[in-house]
Design a protein around this motif. Sequence first.
Motif: not given
Length: 134
Positions: A33-36, A38, A42, A62, A65, A70, A124, A126, A128
């Motif tokens: 899982s990733f979130q830019t 943060d 990632d 993808i 947010k 979202s 951002r 988010s 996978k």
Amino acid sequence: MKNLFSILTFVLVLVGGMVLGNSSAQASVPQYSFQTEDGKWDGEIGNPNRGSDLEVQLVSPIYLKTSSGSKLLTNYSNIWSRLCNASTGKCTGYHSLAGGKTLFTDMKIGKFYVDVKDGYSSGRVSGKLQIVFK
């Protein structure tokens, strides 16, 4: 003769099942899982072979947010990734994920972290990703 044929058939089915079982286990790739924005890595991968090619792949869905909610992204042209060596801290340049994946070629041996960034000023991204050897 029938018994020999039955035994050979059983052995072939058994071996075939073991081969298929192993190939499906090898084909499974961990997802991260990733979130830019943060400040966290990632994903990560250990590269045991000098000169390997590593591919970062986005896994749908993808999302972007924002403060208003979202939004599902289908165009990834505003998302990039890079690999950073865990030992040296040196990173590749950012590669575009516009096609949903990007390839890093001729990588050195070592552990690498994945860093994903986006070009959106209002939110951002988010979702996978997975990292596979090519």
